[in-house]
Design a protein around this motif. Sequence first.
Motif, short mmCIF file in Angstrom:
data_model
loop_
_atom_site.label_atom_id
_atom_site.label_comp_id
_atom_site.label_asym_id
_atom_site.label_seq_id
_atom_site.Cartn_x
_atom_site.Cartn_y
_atom_site.Cartn_z
N ALA A 31 11.76 -2.31 -6.30
CA ALA A 31 12.47 -2.28 -5.02
C ALA A 31 12.01 -3.40 -4.08
O ALA A 31 12.57 -3.57 -3.00
N TYR A 32 11.01 -4.14 -4.51
CA TYR A 32 10.40 -5.14 -3.64
C TYR A 32 10.37 -6.51 -4.31
O TYR A 32 10.53 -6.61 -5.52
N ILE A 51 9.95 -13.99 -6.13
CA ILE A 51 11.19 -13.64 -6.81
C ILE A 51 11.56 -12.21 -6.48
O ILE A 51 10.69 -11.37 -6.21
N THR A 52 12.86 -11.92 -6.49
CA THR A 52 13.31 -10.55 -6.32
C THR A 52 13.60 -9.96 -7.70
O THR A 52 14.09 -10.65 -8.59
N TRP A 53 13.30 -8.67 -7.85
CA TRP A 53 13.55 -8.03 -9.14
C TRP A 53 15.05 -7.90 -9.42
O TRP A 53 15.49 -8.09 -10.54
N SER A 54 15.80 -7.58 -8.39
CA SER A 54 17.20 -7.22 -8.61
C SER A 54 18.08 -8.41 -8.99
O SER A 54 18.79 -8.37 -10.00
N TYR A 95 -3.09 -15.40 -7.43
CA TYR A 95 -2.91 -13.97 -7.17
C TYR A 95 -1.44 -13.59 -7.26
O TYR A 95 -0.57 -14.30 -6.74
N CYS A 96 -1.21 -12.45 -7.86
CA CYS A 96 0.11 -11.84 -7.86
C CYS A 96 0.15 -10.79 -6.75
O CYS A 96 -0.87 -10.13 -6.49
N ALA A 97 1.31 -10.64 -6.11
CA ALA A 97 1.40 -9.67 -5.02
C ALA A 97 2.78 -9.01 -5.00
O ALA A 97 3.78 -9.64 -5.35
N ARG A 98 2.80 -7.77 -4.56
CA ARG A 98 4.06 -7.04 -4.38
C ARG A 98 4.45 -7.09 -2.92
O ARG A 98 3.64 -6.77 -2.03
N GLY A 99 5.68 -7.47 -2.66
CA GLY A 99 6.14 -7.61 -1.30
C GLY A 99 6.31 -6.29 -0.57
O GLY A 99 6.42 -5.22 -1.18
N THR A 100 6.35 -6.39 0.73
CA THR A 100 6.63 -5.23 1.58
C THR A 100 8.13 -5.01 1.71
O THR A 100 8.58 -3.91 2.03
#
Length: 124
Positions: A31-32, A51-54, A95-100
């Motif tokens: 979702a992020y 990048i966006t997953w969708s 570093y890899c990160a998950r967006g808010t």
Amino acid sequence: QVQLVESGGGLVQPGGSLTLSCAASERTVSAYAMGWFRQAPGKEREFVAAITWSTGTTRYADSVKGRFTISRNNAKLTVYLQMSSLEPEDTAVYYCARGTYSYTSSLANNYSYWGQGTQVTVSS
């Protein structure tokens, strides 16, 4: 709590290539947006790509455009960073990160979860 695990770092010669992977522990990450950042010794953490997953919409820092490619595998919950034409200036912990949020951002404050990092060293 989501976990992100980076892999693929190492030592590479200038002009060489390397691919980093970031595996997420749970499907809620889809979702992020996801991002890659890097931090060199004595320097602040800087944005590399997102990048966006969708839709797979991407964003790159000017310093890596044309050399790095970010991609994702939704089934594997894995984000990749393909790096080519590497330069000594690319040496850093990545570093890899998950967006808010669901959209890409170059701001570190817009990322909620971070991996432990993987070292990339570009040297002859």
